[in-house]
Write an enzyme that holds these catalytic residues in place. Structure first.
Site, PDB file in Angstrom:
ATOM      1  CB  SER A  66      -6.091  13.394 -41.946  1.00  0.00           C
ATOM      2  OG  SER A  66      -5.551  13.139 -40.704  1.00  0.00           O
ATOM      3  CG  ASP A 288      -1.362  13.491 -39.222  1.00  0.00           C
ATOM      4  OD1 ASP A 288      -2.400  13.033 -38.712  1.00  0.00           O
ATOM      5  OD2 ASP A 288      -1.366  14.411 -40.071  1.00  0.00           O
ATOM      6  CD  GLU A 380      -3.518  20.803 -33.732  1.00  0.00           C
ATOM      7  OE1 GLU A 380      -4.248  21.766 -33.950  1.00  0.00           O
ATOM      8  OE2 GLU A 380      -3.296  19.918 -34.563  1.00  0.00           O
ATOM      9  NE  ARG A 505     -10.310  26.543 -34.921  1.00  0.00           N
ATOM     10  CZ  ARG A 505     -10.254  25.358 -35.553  1.00  0.00           C
ATOM     11  NH1 ARG A 505     -10.759  24.270 -35.002  1.00  0.00           N
ATOM     12  NH2 ARG A 505      -9.705  25.274 -36.741  1.00  0.00           N
ATOM     13  CB  SER A 507     -13.888  22.675 -38.863  1.00  0.00           C
ATOM     14  OG  SER A 507     -13.060  21.773 -39.562  1.00  0.00           O
ATOM     15  N   GLY A 508     -11.224  24.015 -40.159  1.00  0.00           N
ATOM     16  CA  GLY A 508     -10.518  24.208 -41.425  1.00  0.00           C
ATOM     17  C   GLY A 508     -10.496  22.941 -42.260  1.00  0.00           C
ATOM     18  CB  THR A 509     -10.204  19.527 -41.733  1.00  0.00           C
ATOM     19  OG1 THR A 509     -10.844  19.263 -40.479  1.00  0.00           O
ATOM     20  CG2 THR A 509      -8.785  19.962 -41.503  1.00  0.00           C
ATOM     21  NE  ARG A 514     -12.796  20.755 -35.705  1.00  0.00           N
ATOM     22  CZ  ARG A 514     -13.224  19.688 -36.378  1.00  0.00           C
ATOM     23  NH1 ARG A 514     -14.245  18.999 -35.936  1.00  0.00           N
ATOM     24  NH2 ARG A 514     -12.631  19.319 -37.500  1.00  0.00           N
TER      25      ARG A 514
END
Ligand code: G16
Length: 542
Positions: A66, A288, A380, A505, A507-509, A514
């Site tokens: 992405s 997306d 988001e 938090r 990042s999950g990617t 961030r």
């Protein structure tokens, strides 16, 4: 050979890097493509198990990273109705990804079969696609090895946008049922969107053209295809000018372009030469996400992000349900994350008088919360989102007897919107057509849209730390519980700024933390973000 022997033999071709621990994150597994071979192979095993568990329903697999840089790639699994993989299965997928040896992998596979009561006799069905990254074909080969080893039936849809793969997954699993979602082909997707767009426009016209930055990703060729199905603006359609659609130069993907660039840098991509007040939007690498923007002669660059798209959609659909006489029976709500600008939340609750819900980052959380409403608008701030309609809402749109021509008009538009808006996941192409329909109906320029409310100045910072996993959050990611004491330091900083708000938090990617901050003025927002980032940096390597 038994399927176990097949898996063991195939796995030997896809060894796991010994020193790595993998985690199914915000959007599946995502990292430098050179590390992904075993992860993709094992995610293929998960897809086959998941399909068998669901009685042979088709599971989707998307190979994409992405918004990440070109050298990264990733893999995510799509459940039968086009939703993100069910939560508990993320853990199963993570467990398979982390098996240390081929033998342990087979043991875990058999254990999951037994504990989840999965019959190996059930046919497994999987479809997959990839974005335009050069690492895609090799990862597809690893996926195919897994699917063949498990004896799954599969179809390779080659390159697609992520939302197209979600669309196809749902079409396959609903074919021949009352919930049939559409024709099972890429062409079917374009036909569905273009015909719904025409119906939703109802003779209204778009003004001027829109410049679409395709992030040099898969959205470029797919938008070029979609345009063939859309009329020109002079015939009630839309004039689209594409920029950044080079998918051959791999290094240009998401480079100085795309939705993430525009949102985080708060500036237009340099390649976009749009004039003042012209509508522009940017997609991300797998199409997306979408962000709108324009250049205001008085105020310079103006961002119309996911929050602004959500409020635009909620207000338009809210008005239509009132005109259709359905306001009493349908519950409309807006789902956001902690990144939503405080001014947008205020606008939804105070001006639109609609409820808001805040969830953690990740479409799976927002989507789930949105389905609790009859009309659930979720976005988001980074531009990832859609609007989902309940069965009751769709039934009402189609069966309510109109009492006046105005009511019929509103009901027809709602029916068209249901077909136009991708019900499975955020979809940049579908969202763009939705925004264009709304602006045409309201006869709004981007400036009028921008004036609906004024964003609080905000700043998003990416902080690289020694170990992002040290950062653990609660309260929909708005507060840190670990490392201990860091939240108190953030609270202390926030208290010094008028209208200040900030959170951090992992990042999950991406391998980073961030930091988001907003405050009464631009310089204060920047200052607060920098100060919180410094605290994070200091505590992230301990
Ligand atoms: C993915 C997710 C989004 C999320 C984004 C950033 O987007 O699908 O829900 O907002 O990553 O997540 P994080 O802050 O955890 O890195 P995409 O467009 O990259 O697939």
């Amino acid at each position: 050979m038994s399927s176990t022997d097949n898996i063991l033999a195939a796995s030997k071709k896809h060894p796991k890097p010994a020193d790595r621990v993998f985690q199914y994150g915000t959007a599946g597994f995502r990292m430098n493509a050179s590390l992904l071979d075993s992860v993709v192979f094992r995610a293929g095993l998960t897809a086959a198990l998941r399909s068998r568990k669901l009685g042979g329903q088709t599971i989707g697999v998307m190979i994409t990273a992405s918004h990440n840089p070109p050298e990264d790639n990733g893999i995510k699994l799509v459940d039968p109705m086009g939703e993100m993989l069910e939560n508990s299965w993320e853990a199963h997928s993570t467990e398979l990804a982390n098996a240390q040896s081929d033998e342990e992998l087979v043991q875990i596979y058999k254990k999951l079969e037994a504990s989840l009561k999965i019959s190996p006799e059930t046919t497994a069905r999987v479809i997959f696609a990839r974005d335009t990254r050069p690492s895609g074909p090799k990862l597809v080969a690893a996926l195919v090895d897994a699917l063949e080893a498990t004896g799954a039936e599969y179809t390779d849809y080659k390159t697609l946008t992520t939302p197209q793969l979600h669309y196809l997954t749902r079409c396959i699993n609903t074919e021949g049922t009352p919930q049939s979602y559409g024709e099972i082909s890429e062409k079917g997707y374009y036909e569905k969107l273009s015909s719904a767009f025409k119906r939703a426009m109802k003779g209204k016209t778009t003004s001027g053209h829109i410049t679409v930055d395709c992030a040099n990703g898969v959205g470029g060729p797919k938008l070029t295809e979609l345009i063939k199905y859309l009329d020109k603006a002079s015939e009630g359609g839309i004039d689209i000018k594409i920029v950044n659609d080079d998918v051959l130069k791999a290094e240009s993907l998401n480079h100085e372009c795309g939705a993430d660039y525009v949102k985080t840098k708060q500036r237009a991509p340099p390649a976009s030469k749009a004039g003042p007040n012209e509508r522009c939007c940017s997609l991300d690498g797998d199409a997306d996400r979408i962000i709108y923007y324009f250049s205001d002669p008085e105020n310079g660059f103006r961002l119309l992000d996911g929050d602004k798209i959500a409020t635009l959609a909620a207000s338009f659909i809210g008005d239509l349900t009132r005109e259709a006489g359905l306001a009493e029976e349908l519950k409309i709500g807006v789902v956001q994350t902690a990144y939503a600008n405080g001014a947008s939340t205020n606008y939804v609750t105070k001006s639109l008088k609609l409820p808001t819900v805040c969830t953690p980052t990740g479409v799976k959380w927002l989507h789930h919360a949105a389905t609790k409403f009859d009309v659930g608008v979720y976005f988001e701030a980074n531009g990832h989102g859609t609007v989902v309609f309940s069965q009751q809402a769709v039934k009402a749109f189609h069966t309510k007897e109109p009492q006046s021509p105005a009511q019929k008009n509103a009901l027809d538009t709602l029916c068209a919107l249901y077909d136009l808006i991708n019900q499975t996941v955020g979809d940049a192409l579908s969202d763009m057509l939705l925004v264009e329909v709304i602006l045409a109906h309201k006869s709004w320029t981007p400036k009028e849209w921008d004036l609906t409310y004024v964003d609080l100045p905000n700043r998003l910072v990416r902080v690289e730390v020694g170990n992002r996993n040290l950062f653990k959050t609660t309260d929909a990611e708005r507060k840190l519980v670990e490392p201990q004491g860091v939240q108190a330091q953030i609270d202390g900083l926030v208290a010094k700024f008028k209208d200040g708000r900030s959170f951090a938090r992992a990042s999950g990617t991406e391998d980073a933390v961030r930091v988001y901050a907003e405050a009464a003025t631009r310089s204060e927002a920047d200052d607060l973000a920098a100060k919180v980032a410094a605290v994070v940096k200091q505590n992230g390597s301990i």
